[in-house]
Design a protein around this motif. Structure first.
Motif, PDB file in Angstrom:
ATOM      1  N   ARG A   1       5.517  -3.506  -4.552  1.00  0.00           N
ATOM      2  CA  ARG A   1       5.329  -2.192  -3.948  1.00  0.00           C
ATOM      3  C   ARG A   1       5.704  -1.088  -4.925  1.00  0.00           C
ATOM      4  NH1 ARG A   1       8.548  -0.600   1.458  1.00  0.00           N
ATOM      5  NH2 ARG A   1      10.362  -0.646   0.113  1.00  0.00           N
ATOM      6  N   ALA A   2       6.779  -1.340  -5.682  1.00  0.00           N
ATOM      7  CA  ALA A   2       7.206  -0.327  -6.639  1.00  0.00           C
ATOM      8  C   ALA A   2       6.251  -0.250  -7.831  1.00  0.00           C
ATOM      9  CB  ALA A   2       8.622  -0.622  -7.117  1.00  0.00           C
TER      10      ALA A   2
ATOM     11  N   ALA B   1       0.836  -1.211   0.000  1.00  0.00           N
ATOM     12  CA  ALA B   1       0.000   0.000   0.000  1.00  0.00           C
ATOM     13  C   ALA B   1       0.865   1.253   0.000  1.00  0.00           C
ATOM     14  CB  ALA B   1      -0.926  -0.007   1.217  1.00  0.00           C
ATOM     15  N   LEU B   2       2.004   1.185   0.686  1.00  0.00           N
ATOM     16  CA  LEU B   2       2.889   2.354   0.713  1.00  0.00           C
ATOM     17  C   LEU B   2       3.177   2.851  -0.700  1.00  0.00           C
ATOM     18  CD1 LEU B   2       4.836   4.371   1.986  1.00  0.00           C
ATOM     19  CD2 LEU B   2       6.529   2.555   2.143  1.00  0.00           C
ATOM     20  N   GLY B   3       3.338   1.907  -1.642  1.00  0.00           N
ATOM     21  CA  GLY B   3       3.635   2.293  -3.016  1.00  0.00           C
ATOM     22  C   GLY B   3       2.509   3.059  -3.683  1.00  0.00           C
TER      23      GLY B   3
END
Ligand SMILES: Nc1ncnc2c1ncn2[C@@H]1O[C@H](COP(=O)(O)OP(=O)(O)O)[C@@H](O)[C@H]1O
Ligand SMILES: [Mg+2]
Lengths: 399, 258
Positions: free
Chosen positions: B167-168, B101-103
């Motif tokens: 993520r990326a 999710a951070l991505g």
């Protein structure tokens, strides 16, 4: 971890076993609260020590025996049931102990310190911003209550203003806290706490070293300090404070949990765990640390205001470093990031030393041993925070 | 047509050390560049400069006409540059989903109001993201997809790499920077990872990739063009076959370029 452990972990659950699980969760929570209620009420040393032993046994065994693990897992899977049972239990305890001044005072104190711990949770457990000046922001809230309590402003609004004032005062700290890291940021907050206390001591408008009287809380024209009966029942005037404090904690709990189970929670955790990764993926470290710091201080300020109104006075000593450390200990002992842990830890830290009065000189020794034992055997606190599981939010349509 | 990424004269000095020496590098839309060079030649530094972790000393950086020279990491991230790290930077205590999710957070609704009260929008975005994360991870390893809410630390090394790549990718970047994704993997694992990447490539034809990699096999298989760095300078640029034949590259790798 082996592949077997990673296999999908959602067995087909029938409605019946779901109901049973809820019942088990409710029974566990009710039992824990009953234990807490007895502890609050207990006066004989024998009872206190027996309760302590039971408490140690419960937490020592919770994750050691399969049944314990199972129950912990069920509690985590049914937060709604936990919260509902907790609310009912609190009301039951309050009703049962309605006439006991001192017990209710302690109950309110636990709830207000737990509310402050909720603010610190946002700051330290989520965003990773240290705050060693919790008691200072707590005192700021109480001073605001002292200043505004007599002005005719509705007291609910006074609480809100107290929170705002604590947040605004926290702005002073914001830049240095954002610019420094780790121990240095912690030092900045310690310095702020000391400074604030010194300022309060020399400031005559705020009563100097004697401090100020704080008018008691009144809600919709109902003065809490004059409440001595509800319907046919005689009650302690601390009863409304205990209930209001628990309600305030409930609100703080709700806010913190909502933030935790949202993208804001993900962002805060990322900012704390890895600033480099967080910023590469577009998060502003400063924005999130500032958000958590301000919101957290507001919560602490509101709790402090109600605490001041309950005690009827506030003085510079309220802002002492020791109390800031107590708030932090509640956080760490309970398990960083778990608010129920903070409640249990607040009981351990605030109530147990009082209850061991009779063995005066040994009580601090016993207390210290207890804390050391907890951290020795449960280094991540009594109730460590669980990893965030969004699956309930995705599958369960409404709610 | 102008390239997606255009760096010119990009220079990074650490005190007296020139880690990047007037680099001119262009990457076109949909292109895969293999970036190679001996240890310490400046590959990671190039990524760190591109993603705003280091402020370059001189030069120019443009992404699709947008000036990104010396911009903050956040701005660059939001402009569509995503990366993995040579030393994994997953948050191991947090779930796979949190990490992925951070991505995507840069594009999601992060207002306090929708976190606290108006949860409808948040829940819609959450469902979409869970679906997307499931689909992404499933292509790399169905086991990851089935355990999105387990801590990232409970997965094997290769799965962690995969999670980092997901993520990326989850934020649909325009430029993806992969820093030695196969480090520490066996041949088979490396091959599996590259198969996954190639399969991916088909679906995102516009995505540009810069891949730092020591395995020449991998470079041959997936890069359209190769760039070789040595002591922060670009000493070669061209197709893989020419790279193998290049004398300067050989001496650099054999350590003879002192
Ligand atoms: N933060 C830094 N401070 C000082 N020197 C650095 C820093 N980062 C990298 N370097 C130096 O820059 C050079 C290139 O390093 P790096 O980019 O990590 O190489 P590569 O990734 O190609 O192995 C090395 O000499 C390294 O020591
Ligand atoms: Mg490197």
């Amino acid at each position: 971890m082996s592949m077997a452990d990673l296999a999908p972990s959602v067995p087909a659950q029938t409605a019946r076993s779901g109901g049973l699980a809820r019942l088990a969760v409710a029974a566990t929570v009710a039992l824990l609260f009953a234990g807490g209620g007895f502890l609050l009420h207990a006066e004989q040393q024998g009872q206190v020590i027996a309760l302590l032993a039971a408490f140690v046994a419960v937490f020592a065994l919770a994750e050691k025996v399969p049944v314990g693990r199972r129950i912990v897992g069920l509690c985590r899977a049914h937060p709604g049931t936990v919260n509902l049972t907790a609310a009912v239990s609190i009301l039951a305890i309050a009703a049962a102990l309605r006439e006991e001044h001192y017990t209710l005072l302690m109950m309110a104190t636990v709830a207000l310190f737990a509310t402050a711990a909720a603010g610190l949770t946002l700051q330290m457990a989520f965003a990773g911003v240290p705050n060693f000046a919790g008691a200072a922001f707590f005192a700021v809230g109480a001073y605001v209550a002292a200043l505004l309590g007599n002005t005719g402003i509705p007291h609910l609004l006074v609480l809100l203003i107290a929170g705002l004032a604590a947040a605004v005062l926290g702005l002073v700290l914001l830049l240095p806290v954002l610019r420094t890291r780790g121990h240095y940021a912690a030092l900045v907050t310690i310095a702020f706490g000391l400074l604030l206390r010194a300022f309060l001591e020399v400031n005559d408008v705020l009563g100097g070293p004697q401090g100020m009287k704080v008018k008691s809380f009144s809600l919709f024209g109902l003065d809490f300090s004059r409440m001595t009966e509800i319907g046919p029942y005689d009650v302690s005037f601390y009863l409304p404070y205990a209930l209001a404090s628990c309600a305030l904690f409930g609100l703080a709990f709700f806010l913190v949990r909502r933030l935790e189970t949202s993208f804001v929670g993900v962002a805060l955790d990322a900012v704390r765990s890895d600033e480099v990764a967080a910023s590469v993926f577009g998060l502003s470290i400063a924005r999130w640390k500032a958000t958590a710091f301000l919101l957290g201080n507001a919560m602490i300020g509101v709790a402090g205001a109600l605490y001041g109104m309950m005690n009827g006075f506030v003085n510079p000593n309220s802002a002492n470093f020791g109390d800031s450390l107590i708030m932090l200990s509640i956080l760490v002992l309970g398990g960083l990031g778990n608010l129920w842990g903070a409640v249990v830890a607040a009981v351990v830290i605030l109530v147990i030393p009082e209850k061991l009065q009779a063995i005066q000189e040994f009580r601090l020794v016993i207390f210290a041993l207890l804390v050391i034992a907890i951290l020795r055997f449960r280094p991540s606190g009594l109730m460590p925070r669980a990893a965030r599981d969004f699956s309930a939010l995705v599958k369960g349509g409404a709610k | 047509m102008s390239p997606l990424l255009a760096c010119s004269g990009l220079t990074m000095r650490f005190g007296g050390l020139t880690a990047l020496d007037a680099l001119d590098i262009r990457v076109g839309k949909g292109e895969t560049i293999g970036l190679v060079g001996p240890n310490g030649s400046g590959k990671t530094t190039f990524f760190n400069v591109l993603t705003g972790l280091y402020k370059p000393s001189a030069g120019a950086v443009q992404l699709a006409e947008q000036d990104l020279f010396a911009r903050s990491a956040q701005e660059i991230g939001r402009a569509g540059v995503a990366r993995t790290f040579q030393r994994s930077r997953l948050m191991l205590d947090q779930t796979v989903f949190d990490n992925i999710a951070l991505g995507a957070l840069g594009r999601l609704d992060l207002s306090l109001l929708s976190a606290l009260v108006l949860r409808g929008r948040f829940r819609r975005q959450l469902s979409e993201l869970v679906e997307r994360a499931t689909a992404l991870t499933r292509r790399f390893n169905p086991q990851i997809a089935a355990n999105l809410f387990k801590p990232a630390g409970s997965f094997t090394m290769i799965d962690r790499r995969r999670i980092e790549i997901c993520r990326a990718l989850v934020g649909s970047p325009r430029l993806l920077l992969l820093d030695e994704p196969s480090a520490g993997m066996t041949h088979e694992e490396t091959r599996a990872l590259m198969d996954d990447l190639l399969a991916f490539r088909e679906e995102m034809p516009d995505l540009a990739i810069v891949l730092v990699e020591h395995e020449m096999d991998v470079i041959r298989r997936i890069s359209d063009r190769c760039i070789v760095l040595n002591f922060g300078r670009k000493i070669f640029e061209g197709p893989f076959d020419a790279l193998i034949a290049d004398r300067e590259v050989q001496t650099a790798y054999l350590g003879g370029a002192q």
